[in-house]
Design an enzyme around this catalytic site. Structure first.
Site, short mmCIF file in Angstrom:
data_model
loop_
_atom_site.label_atom_id
_atom_site.label_comp_id
_atom_site.label_asym_id
_atom_site.label_seq_id
_atom_site.Cartn_x
_atom_site.Cartn_y
_atom_site.Cartn_z
N HIS A 119 25.27 40.62 67.01
CA HIS A 119 25.22 41.73 67.01
C HIS A 119 23.75 41.84 67.11
O HIS A 119 23.82 41.19 68.04
CB HIS A 119 24.80 41.88 65.41
CG HIS A 119 25.78 40.91 64.96
ND1 HIS A 119 26.74 41.85 64.66
CD2 HIS A 119 26.31 39.91 63.95
CE1 HIS A 119 28.33 41.02 63.80
NE2 HIS A 119 27.84 40.26 63.54
N SER A 162 -6.33 28.45 77.72
CA SER A 162 -7.08 29.83 76.93
C SER A 162 -5.18 30.29 77.24
O SER A 162 -4.59 30.67 77.64
CB SER A 162 -7.81 30.65 77.68
OG SER A 162 -9.21 29.73 77.84
N GLY A 163 -5.12 31.00 75.85
CA GLY A 163 -3.88 31.94 75.84
C GLY A 163 -2.68 30.88 75.32
O GLY A 163 -1.13 30.93 75.73
N SER A 164 -3.00 29.84 75.40
CA SER A 164 -1.62 28.54 74.62
C SER A 164 -1.35 28.25 73.22
O SER A 164 -0.07 28.57 72.87
CB SER A 164 -1.80 27.19 75.05
OG SER A 164 -3.52 26.75 73.78
N GLY A 165 -1.96 29.40 72.99
CA GLY A 165 -1.46 30.18 70.90
C GLY A 165 -2.08 28.80 69.67
O GLY A 165 -1.66 28.54 68.78
N SER A 205 -4.83 29.63 68.57
CA SER A 205 -5.96 30.05 67.23
C SER A 205 -4.59 30.55 66.05
O SER A 205 -4.78 30.90 65.32
CB SER A 205 -7.07 30.96 67.82
OG SER A 205 -8.15 30.02 68.56
#
Length: 707
Positions: A83, A504-507, A509
């Protein structure tokens, strides 16, 4: 096929769709209850499982060309068990956005690819709250319950309108008597009686007309207050994702559309509708006077309607364009004022002015087009009115000359015709307002019809202890956006101080936003003290979680009001204690007004470090069991940071603390340091343990900062 038995895509789909509708699901429990033979959920068992979660589900057969008319996301059911979830249909581009359960990623399929996968069976899913929301959506029908609620007032308005129409019917009859009887027979006594009677009618007509306006304005003002209050409550209850996906100016422009609705409700439109409803009585009297003249009036009404219908779609498009340009101007203005320091520092005022001039010119041009078209519409109405007047004058004069109609009857007929045509003309002329209100209702509906954070039926649990568990977390902000968090499994014990670091941008926050229940994970559970946050009342949770961000916003109030924002009745002693912990007490005491100092809009009267320390005090004052520092000390000077770090032991005592930092010295004393990379936890341990691995990411980042 073997892989299908290893992974139950039906169960996985149910988990994703339930989370989408803010419904918590325990996959193991569903599997235990409905997958009794261990082969996976069949169609019947899947439907039963979905209904057990209070989801509204319906299996339908749809041809591909009808898929753009269904509510999405929906589950496409396949006989082989593979599915997939259909999330968006673009008929113009003949493309389909699906979520591939096997690859656990969104995919864009061309028409031929989708046809190869689609077998005609699809399951529609909705939560009961969303169904209720659709039934209660904001459009023109929203005003019906409000009118019913104030039906007594509207009935009074209706009664007053009846008397006004009766007076409007009597006045032409008086003029007929004067013209046909008094003037012919020189009946001065009759003239005096009629004059007195007409004066009484005029006085009562003025009083009743004023009374009707007052009653109507009073009732519509109540509706306006209810709508305004509902709008603000709904706006604050919207999830963070709503505001993050829209410009501030666009949201402000939509809220300001309430003014258009307010003006329409308190204007002449609705009273004109009431006047128009009584036209049937006037038609009966006019028909008695002259069927021929009445037919002329009757035939003119479709002309008014046809002209308005012809103008309406063009006018609506131009009004829509005007609104869009106004929203762009609002957004640009808010952005410019907010970024005024950057604009001045970079000396880009001429460039910004140039952009504003172009946008303003576009808005003015759009407004001019609306005005021109509205004027054309009004002049068309005037043309029809003047044409009807000329025809009636010519035909009426012929009837008087031939003896079929007296002069008094002709005058009375024209006065009665005016009572019919006047509200029609008013309605036609305010059709522009109605079109504007229609757009305003649609725009305002974007706010009021957006689903709020779910509070009803959520659990308000006892005071939390601070145990936090992330279980198999997978998260992305949008179905077609990259994965932000992937397979996060993490347990944080009560009272533990955790540092989270990474590029930065690693998750980092995003992880804390899940703790605050700003978002629901696509897969997995976030637990506090063993309770699934998907089932928890967000307000209950957030009252017990203190958060300090890198860039905090202070309200234009006193310092004490900002610190005690969540509990205005808090004692001054508690406020001062929190300020001391945050290292803010000393500089506050040096201010002229002390804790009563007004900080200005967004704290403009304070330095960045001072604002940050007040924000830390605000987070501490309620003694939260969970405290989150998201780059909280990065804006502080070294002295202020030293004060915070010196008090860190007191700050952390008795609570779970999560510190997100790029400056690794901030977290080196944490009980445990979590290192994240591309949405995954790649390392964890104490400061020295992580440094003992020279090839670790933590060692690399630490070395960069040491250099």
């Amino acid at each position: 096929m073997d892989s299908c038995h290893k992974i139950d895509y039906g169960l996985y789909a149910l988990e994703i769709l339930a989370q989408y509708h803010n419904v918590s699901v325990n996959p193991e429990e569903i599997k235990h209850r409905f997958d009794t033979d261990g082969t996976g959920l069949g169609l019947t068992s899947w439907l039963l499982a979905a209904k057990s979660l209070e989801l509204k589900v319906k299996q339908v057969k749809k041809t591909i060309d009808r898929l753009n008319f269904i509510s999405l996301p929906a589950l496409v059911w396949r006989e082989d068990g593979r599915h997939f979830i259909l999330t968006k249909v673009s008929k113009e581009a003949n493309r389909y956005l699906i979520f591939d359960l096997e690859q656990r990623n969104p995919r864009v399929l061309e028409q031929s690819e989708f046809e190869a996968l689609y077998q005609g069976h699809i399951i529609l899913i909705a939560s009961r709250s969303s169904v209720a929301g659709k039934l209660a959506k904001f459009d023109f029908t929203w005003f019906i319950p409000a009118i019913i609620k104030y039906r007594r007032i509207f009935i009074e308005t209706l009664v007053v309108s009846v008397f006004l129409q009766l007076f409007a019917l009597i006045t032409p009859l008086f003029f007929q008597v004067v013209m046909d009887k008094v003037l012919v027979h020189r009946g001065f006594s009759t003239l005096n009686v009629i004059t007195v009677a007409l004066s009484v009618v005029v006085v009562f007509e003025i009083i009743l007309s004023g009374l009707r306006t007052y009653i109507f304005a009073h009732s519509t003002s109540r509706i306006d207050v209810e709508l305004g209050a509902k709008l603000f409550r709904h706006l604050l209850a919207l999830p963070i994702s709503y505001f993050e996906s829209r410009r501030v100016g666009d949201t402000v422009a939509r809220v300001r559309e309430l003014d258009q609705i307010r003006n329409f409700l308190t204007g002449q439109a609705l009273t004109s509708v009431l006047d128009l409803l009584f036209s049937f009585i006037f038609f009966a009297v006019m028909w008695y006077y002259s069927p021929k003249l009445t037919l002329v009036i009757l035939f003119s009404l479709p002309c008014y309607a046809a002209w308005s219908v012809f103008i309406s779609p063009i006018l609506r498009r131009r009004l829509d364009d005007k609104f869009s340009r106004n929203a762009d101007n609002q957004s640009f203005l808010v952005e410019s004022v907010t970024a005024i320091n950057t604009i001045k520092a970079m000396a880009v005022s001429p460039q910004m002015t140039n952009i504003w001039d172009k946008q303003l010119a576009g808005y003015v041009a759009a407004g001019f087009k609306v005005t021109v078209l509205a004027t054309i519409g009004q002049q068309g109405i005037q043309l029809i009115q003047k044409t009807v007047m000329i025809i009636n004058l010519w035909l009426g004069a012929h009837l008087v000359i031939s003896g079929d109609l007296s002069i008094g009857q002709l005058i009375a007929f024209n006065m009665l015709a005016g009572q019919i045509v006047a509200p029609v003309i008013r309605l036609a002329q305010i059709w522009q307002d109605f079109q504007q209100v229609g757009i305003s209702v649609t725009r305002l509906g974007d706010v009021l019809n957006s689903p709020t954070e779910s509070y009803h039926g959520k659990l308000a649990l006892p005071e939390i202890n601070g145990d936090i568990t992330f279980r198999n977390i997978r998260f992305r902000y949008k179905p077609d956006s990259p994965v932000i968090l992937d397979n996060i499994n993490l347990s944080i014990k009560q009272g533990e101080v955790i540092g989270i670091v990474g590029r930065s941008g690693s998750g980092k926050s995003t992880l804390t936003k899940l703790i605050q229940r700003f978002y629901i994970p696509e897969n997995g559970q976030v637990l506090i003290d063993g309770h699934d946050l998907a089932l928890a009342d967000p307000n209950w949770l957030r009252r017990q979680v203190g958060v300090v961000l890198q860039d905090n916003v202070l309200l234009n109030r006193s310092i004490i009001d900002n610190i005690s924002l969540a509990n205005p009745g808090m004692s001054v002693e508690k406020v001062i204690y929190a300020a001391k912990l945050a290292g803010a007490h000393d500089f506050i005491s040096e201010l002229r007004e002390g804790y009563n100092t007004i900080v200005g809009e967004q704290g403009a009267g304070l330095s960045g470090g001072q604002r940050q320390r007040i924000a830390i005090a605000r987070a501490l004052v309620n003694n939260p069991k969970i405290l989150i520092f998201d780059e909280a000390t990065s804006a502080l000077d070294y002295e202020s940071e030293h004060i915070i770090m010196r008090n860190m032991h007191k700050i952390c005592k008795g609570r779970t603390v999560i510190i997100i930092a790029h400056r690794l010295s901030t977290v080196k004393n944490a009980d445990r340091i979590i290192v994240m990379e591309k949405g995954k936890i790649v390392e964890q341990g104490k400061h020295k343990e992580l440094l003992s691995e020279p090839e670790s990411l933590y060692s690399y980042l630490y070395q960069l900062q040491s250099d």
